[in-house]
Design an enzyme around this catalytic site. Structure first.
Site, PDB file in Angstrom:
ATOM      1  N   ARG A 227     -59.062  32.279  -8.302  1.00  0.00           N
ATOM      2  CA  ARG A 227     -59.025  31.497  -7.069  1.00  0.00           C
ATOM      3  C   ARG A 227     -58.323  32.284  -5.966  1.00  0.00           C
ATOM      4  O   ARG A 227     -57.378  33.027  -6.220  1.00  0.00           O
ATOM      5  CB  ARG A 227     -58.292  30.171  -7.289  1.00  0.00           C
ATOM      6  N   HIS A 275     -67.494  35.751  -3.998  1.00  0.00           N
ATOM      7  CA  HIS A 275     -67.318  34.634  -4.938  1.00  0.00           C
ATOM      8  C   HIS A 275     -68.571  34.439  -5.796  1.00  0.00           C
ATOM      9  O   HIS A 275     -69.145  33.351  -5.871  1.00  0.00           O
ATOM     10  CB  HIS A 275     -66.978  33.342  -4.188  1.00  0.00           C
TER      11      HIS A 275
END
Length: 312
Positions: A227, A275
């Site tokens: 994250r 991502h």
């Protein structure tokens, strides 16, 4: 009844697959004509503030993502079981990313890319895999799968987690007292931790300064595929520029998409991906959650339920 609430995802396509898998069990979308009190399960991704309004009969919340940090911060999250996505396909994809970047940095890609641009022929030999230690933060499903993929390649492996773990072939560290000893023997640091208040900002100057030096030319390396909230990007920029870090692979960021004015874009030893390390596959996701719903309706306990106290 299953309700889908998926932000920025093709809900209709997912709903069609769920209807086929669960028939004749009803599956509805936001905007359909249904009584909210009839909803027993809600399948969510980045749910809006009103996602749970009127769902008085709700029994479980099904999260499309393997990470549930954003969901756990939802202001109106009901006090009900939250089931996270655990899937072999997702784990394989994440391990593919980890292995690719670990081996890239181990083989000194930054050095040889720089030499190629300069047309410089200098034979520098990387250390053997057994002389290089990969430290993985997070020994959940993803971390343990990464270990299984890296072990046959011969790397020395160590891990750090919030609570003690025992994994064959891995030197395991845990808790605050184990963090610094874990770092001081690590050359390539891989972050696969869940994002919690305790792990937010853990990739910072203090952490980087404790990594082992002298094994990899240029300095130790970090890989973050967990994250963006785990990293302090200003610290990463400084560490890459002053040599505290030899390189970094980043798939996640504090703000996504990564702003065009971020200095990370222009640092040659920083490898950026948007991502994409792992994605929740629709076919496997429908199969997984359909089985969970069917088992739960048959009286079996839910699996992979989030521990609210730990946040994952």
């Amino acid at each position: 009844m299953l309700l889908l609430h998926l932000t920025n995802i093709d809900e209709a396509s997912w709903a069609a697959s769920f209807r086929k898998a669960l028939a004749p069990y009803p599956v509805v979308l936001r905007g359909d004509d249904f009584d909210p009190a009839d909803v027993r399960y809600i399948f969510v991704w980045k749910p809006k503030a009103d996602a749970f309004e009127g769902l008085t009969g709700l029994e479980a919340i099904l999260s499309l993502g393997a990470g549930v940090d954003a969901l756990m911060q939802h202001p109106n999250l009901p006090d009900l079981p939250v089931v996270r996505f655990v899937d072999e396909d997702l784990s394989q994809r994440m391990s593919d990313y980890v292995v690719a970047h670990v081996t890239m940095h181990h083989r000194q890609y930054t050095r040889f890319q720089r030499d190629q641009k300069a047309r410089n022929w200098t034979q520098v030999y990387p250390p053997a895999a057994g002389e290089t230690t990969v430290g993985i933060m997070g020994m959940g499903v993803l971390g343990q799968d990464a270990v299984r993929r890296l072990k046959p390649l011969g790397f020395s492996l160590r891990s750090w987690s919030r609570t003690p773990k025992h994994v064959e072939g891995v030197e395991c560290f845990a808790g605050d007292e184990g963090f610094e000893p874990f770092l001081t023997g690590t050359d390539i640091l891989v972050n696969l931790l869940p994002l919690t208040p305790d792990t937010a900002g853990i990739l910072n100057t203090e952490t980087f300064s404790k990594l082992r030096r002298g094994s990899l030319e240029g300095g130790p390396v970090i890989i973050n595929a967990a994250r963006g909230g785990h990293q302090r990007e200003s610290d990463i920029v400084a560490a890459l520029k002053d040599g505290t870090l030899g390189a970094a692979s980043l798939d996640v960021f504090e703000v996504e998409p990564l702003p065009k004015d971020s200095p990370l874009w222009e640092i040659e030893n920083c490898y950026i991906t948007p991502h994409i390390a792992a994605i929740s596959n629709k076919k496997s996701g429908v199969r997984y959650f359909s089985r969970i719903i069917e088992d739960h309706r048959a009286g079996k306990p839910l699996i992979n339920v989030v521990d609210r106290a730990r946040g994952y």
